[in-house]
Design a protein around this motif. Sequence first.
Motif, short mmCIF file in Angstrom:
data_model
loop_
_atom_site.label_atom_id
_atom_site.label_comp_id
_atom_site.label_asym_id
_atom_site.label_seq_id
_atom_site.Cartn_x
_atom_site.Cartn_y
_atom_site.Cartn_z
N HIS A 1 43.38 34.05 -12.39
CA HIS A 1 42.03 34.61 -12.38
C HIS A 1 41.16 33.93 -11.32
O HIS A 1 41.49 32.86 -10.81
N THR A 2 40.04 34.58 -11.04
CA THR A 2 38.92 33.96 -10.31
C THR A 2 37.81 33.71 -11.32
O THR A 2 37.48 34.61 -12.10
N LYS A 3 37.26 32.49 -11.29
CA LYS A 3 36.19 32.16 -12.22
C LYS A 3 34.84 32.20 -11.50
O LYS A 3 34.72 31.73 -10.36
N PHE A 4 33.85 32.75 -12.17
CA PHE A 4 32.48 32.77 -11.66
C PHE A 4 31.59 31.97 -12.59
O PHE A 4 31.68 32.11 -13.81
N THR A 5 30.77 31.12 -12.03
CA THR A 5 29.93 30.23 -12.83
C THR A 5 28.59 30.87 -13.13
O THR A 5 28.17 31.83 -12.47
N LYS A 6 27.92 30.29 -14.09
CA LYS A 6 26.58 30.74 -14.44
C LYS A 6 25.65 30.64 -13.25
O LYS A 6 24.79 31.51 -13.03
N GLU A 7 25.82 29.57 -12.46
CA GLU A 7 24.93 29.33 -11.33
C GLU A 7 25.07 30.39 -10.24
O GLU A 7 24.12 30.64 -9.48
N GLN A 8 26.24 31.04 -10.15
CA GLN A 8 26.43 32.08 -9.13
C GLN A 8 25.68 33.36 -9.48
O GLN A 8 25.49 34.22 -8.62
N GLU B 1 24.61 37.05 -11.06
CA GLU B 1 25.22 38.38 -11.16
C GLU B 1 25.83 38.86 -9.85
O GLU B 1 26.75 39.69 -9.85
N ALA B 2 25.38 38.35 -8.74
CA ALA B 2 25.72 38.91 -7.43
C ALA B 2 27.22 39.11 -7.19
O ALA B 2 27.63 40.17 -6.71
N PRO B 3 28.09 38.13 -7.49
CA PRO B 3 29.51 38.33 -7.15
C PRO B 3 30.30 39.17 -8.15
O PRO B 3 31.48 39.46 -7.91
N LEU B 4 29.70 39.57 -9.24
CA LEU B 4 30.43 40.24 -10.31
C LEU B 4 30.75 41.69 -9.95
O LEU B 4 29.96 42.37 -9.28
N LEU B 5 31.92 42.15 -10.45
CA LEU B 5 32.36 43.52 -10.24
C LEU B 5 32.76 44.14 -11.57
O LEU B 5 33.06 43.42 -12.54
N PRO B 6 32.78 45.47 -11.65
CA PRO B 6 33.20 46.12 -12.89
C PRO B 6 34.57 45.62 -13.35
O PRO B 6 35.49 45.44 -12.55
N GLY B 7 34.70 45.42 -14.66
CA GLY B 7 35.93 44.93 -15.24
C GLY B 7 35.98 43.43 -15.42
O GLY B 7 36.85 42.92 -16.14
N ASP B 8 35.07 42.69 -14.77
CA ASP B 8 35.02 41.25 -14.97
C ASP B 8 34.69 40.95 -16.43
O ASP B 8 33.93 41.68 -17.08
N ILE B 9 35.27 39.86 -16.96
CA ILE B 9 35.12 39.49 -18.36
C ILE B 9 34.01 38.45 -18.46
O ILE B 9 34.16 37.33 -17.98
#
Length: 421
Positions: free
Chosen positions: A139-146, A148-156
Amino acid sequence: MLLAVVMAAACLGLPATTTAAAAAPAAPPATAASTAAREAAAACAPLKPGASATAVDAVEVACRYVGWSYAWGGGHAQGLPGPSQGMIDPTDPRSYGDPKLWSFDCIGLVRWAWYKATRQDIVSERTTQSTWQNPGYAHTKFTKEQGEAPLLPGDILYFGTGITHVALYLGDGKVVEAPNSGDVVRVADARWDRYQGAFRPHTAGVFPVWEYDGLGQHVKTWGQPNLRENSHTGSPVKWQNGNGISVAVRALCQRVGERVTVDGMVNNVWTYLPDYRSWVSNLFLQGPAVIPGVPSCGQYAAIGGTLDGADSNTSCGDGTEPNSAGAWTAKSTTVWGRTVELRYNGTTACAWGRIIGGTVGDEIWVDRSSDGGQTWEPMLGYTTVTSGGDAYTTQWNDNGLVMRACGTNGKGGTIACTGWY
């Protein structure tokens, strides 16, 4: 707004050691029934470009369930993803009716969506917290600090201090989620004040996501079935239900295969489950030996098979010996100190009568009706107490019908009947 403590109770998920709740008879998965619910489902879709085809499929799967009732613990059959029987959360009175529902909690919905998109159980039967601590897949992990910008549909997406909720991202600040008992799967605004981070699975899809789309009907499993590659026990096992939680599976068609015996029940009919590309013996499906309304697989050229020879099965044969494993008293009444009971087995959909606390000569039988009790087949399984004070009738198919038990305090005595069930 929901308090964090309520969300913790609602969407915690269940550990693999949790046991199944008692099966609730005649309780199909709750689906959208209103125009508003259907409109909400139509509005559920990827709202941002850039997602992989697999992630888009995961969103499409979750969106199919908008309007389904939330069920605490739903989706947590060990080894077998899918809408399963809910359970009671002892911290949330709203969940007391959840054992009557076959659906999802928050992580159960995410698990099913990504299974259907990949045909791999990548999330598996684990708690929301454990999937956050160790996703168990690339997986690729996205942090709270990043944000909404990098998120895409289907991300958990994960929410709450201590991680109490999970949902699938749609885009434009929206998620599709199973929120809590008493609510339904829905599209909602993401709670960014509670957002903790997200995962994007790295896995390819297997198409098509919905084979035989729109066909089949939901039936419920019982016990710990193996789902096999073909309709015999020597065929490789593709899926296993390790903890016996009842799952609502989509039955496409049936055919005669290997004769199987379990706990005294015999059945040679197997059902094809397109969502798993697998077969299951009908002994592990709640209801009669041949599922009403599910056609022969002969009408599907790619599958094939007939129901010829299915009439010799005994999982719910009229006039056969009752199978008391898992049976319960659906209705009861009394007559001159005797108790008259209608006994019911939700696994086989059979019912029978029992009289207890009586004397030799007391009578017991069952009536069966196809029109709600306006007319009926009378005195099925009639018998009398021949020794001691108890007696019971033979069992009779109660699937899609109603039955009652009637008894007397001896020939010519008072007749008392239970209510219809």
